[in-house]
Write an enzyme that holds these catalytic residues in place. Structure first.
Site, PDB file in Angstrom:
ATOM      1  N   THR A  13      13.899  34.888 -57.936  1.00 28.88           N
ATOM      2  CA  THR A  13      14.047  33.535 -58.456  1.00 28.88           C
ATOM      3  C   THR A  13      14.540  33.532 -59.896  1.00 28.88           C
ATOM      4  O   THR A  13      15.345  32.689 -60.290  1.00 28.88           O
ATOM      5  CB  THR A  13      12.702  32.781 -58.369  1.00 28.88           C
ATOM      6  OG1 THR A  13      12.355  32.600 -56.993  1.00 28.88           O
ATOM      7  CG2 THR A  13      12.769  31.422 -59.046  1.00 28.88           C
ATOM      8  N   THR A  89       8.865  36.806 -57.347  1.00 27.61           N
ATOM      9  CA  THR A  89       7.409  36.846 -57.510  1.00 27.61           C
ATOM     10  C   THR A  89       6.646  37.122 -56.219  1.00 27.61           C
ATOM     11  O   THR A  89       5.487  37.522 -56.269  1.00 27.61           O
ATOM     12  CB  THR A  89       6.897  35.518 -58.099  1.00 27.61           C
ATOM     13  OG1 THR A  89       7.272  34.440 -57.236  1.00 27.61           O
ATOM     14  CG2 THR A  89       7.477  35.268 -59.481  1.00 27.61           C
ATOM     15  N   ASP A  90       7.265  36.912 -55.051  1.00 23.81           N
ATOM     16  CA  ASP A  90       6.515  37.052 -53.800  1.00 23.81           C
ATOM     17  C   ASP A  90       5.952  38.456 -53.614  1.00 23.81           C
ATOM     18  O   ASP A  90       4.848  38.621 -53.084  1.00 23.81           O
ATOM     19  CB  ASP A  90       7.394  36.687 -52.603  1.00 23.81           C
ATOM     20  CG  ASP A  90       7.611  35.190 -52.471  1.00 23.81           C
ATOM     21  OD1 ASP A  90       7.024  34.433 -53.269  1.00 23.81           O
ATOM     22  OD2 ASP A  90       8.381  34.776 -51.575  1.00 23.81           O
TER      23      ASP A  90
END
Length: 322
Positions: A13, A89-90
């Site tokens: 992201t 971030t996942d």
């Protein structure tokens, strides 16, 4: 003089551009394009390497191994103070813990960061997080502290950090432990260090290890199916202080008798495993057949550590998680 920070960009992201339909294309920006777009300035030299441009759900174990080798090579340079790995971030906590458990860098800082909001929207955390991560990577007190996650002006240890929100800017935290430090403007302050397990140098490939979640009525057939389909080890995401359904014990015993390594963790956010109960499926019964306790790790992190150990044929016993 150690004053160079190397940014290793993996995508995510934080490196997004908008698509024609209005969605976000994660990883569309290279590391250099990301730095230029955010107009990031640093106190010292910053070198940029784009290792891959992916959303974090697409990161593979081969990517992790390649990243580790790159960090090892760069750490040999006398001018490199630290690294910043930027990604989605996942799976950010997975990357951070893999680096923490597979690298024993004593004189180089290692920081992982990302963003909850794309860099082209108002209120994005992409710029602040990356700037803070570069500051921490250049701070002498961060050297030898293991992998650190810098997010929302907080510094977290890789072993304890969790993604706690799917979208809020304070997306990461360390339940029960809290941050190990803070970034306040230009000041980097590390207030404590979390005890780390010994580093494991992995082999050329990480074998498959599966995570099996415990729930009411969860089928014990999952255990045998995982191994039959190719898993070389298992991590049980157990309830409470480490318990599984009673009908899991028979297949667990068969797998342990066959030499399949099994680790157990608690699915709770915080709290250690404990052999305080004596009933079918209790932690005590699992330990009696050789299941390993990974008290301080969540399932995804215990999985990575077990994968590293299996990849280099080291003995698999309780010392792996102690």
């Amino acid at each position: 003089m150690k004053n160079t920070v190397v940014l290793i960009s993996l995508g995510g992201t934080i490196a997004s551009l908008p698509s024609s339909s209005g969605g976000a294309i994660a990883g569309a920006l290279s590391g250099k394009e990301l730095m230029d777009r955010l107009q990031i300035k640093s106190d010292g030299p910053v070198e940029v390497i784009t290792l891959c441009q992916k959303p974090s759900n697409a990161i593979t174990t081969d990517d992790l191994l390649q990243l580790r080798v790159l960090c090892l090579e760069l750490s040999q340079r006398k001018d490199v103070a630290g690294f910043v790995v930027s990604q989605g971030t996942d799976t950010l906590e997975d990357t951070a813990y893999f680096l923490d458990t597979s690298l024993g860098l004593e004189d180089t800082a290692l920081v992982v960061t990302g963003a909850q909001r794309v860099p082209y929207v108002s209120g994005s955390d992409a710029g602040p997080n990356l700037r803070d991560a570069l500051k921490v990577a250049n701070a002498p007190q961060a050297r030898g502290a293991g992998a650190l996650v810098v997010f929302n002006e907080e510094i977290h240890a890789a072993s304890s950090v969790r993604k706690l929100s799917s979208y809020q800017l304070n997306g990461f935290g360390s339940p029960g432990i809290g941050p190990v430090g803070f970034v306040d403007g230009d000041e980097v302050r590390l207030t404590k260090r979390v005890q780390r397990l010994s580093a494991i140098a992995p082999g050329e490939q990480l074998p498959r290890v599966d995570i099996l979640p415990v729930a009411i009525g969860a089928s014990p057939a999952l255990l045998e199916a995982a191994v039959a389909s190719g898993a070389k080890g298992l991590v049980i995401d157990a309830v409470g202080r480490g318990h599984v359904p009673p009908n899991w014990m028979q297949p667990l015993g068969a797998l342990r008798a066959a030499g399949v390594p099994v680790a157990v963790v608690s699915s709770t956010q915080w709290g250690r495993l404990a052999e305080v109960y004596e009933y079918r499926g209790s932690l005590a019964e699992q330990v009696s057949i050789g299941v390993l306790k990974a008290s301080h790790l969540n399932a995804r992190k215990a999985r990575l550590r077990l994968m590293c150990a299996l990849s280099c044929n080291m003995p698999i016993d309780q010392s792996l998680f102690s």
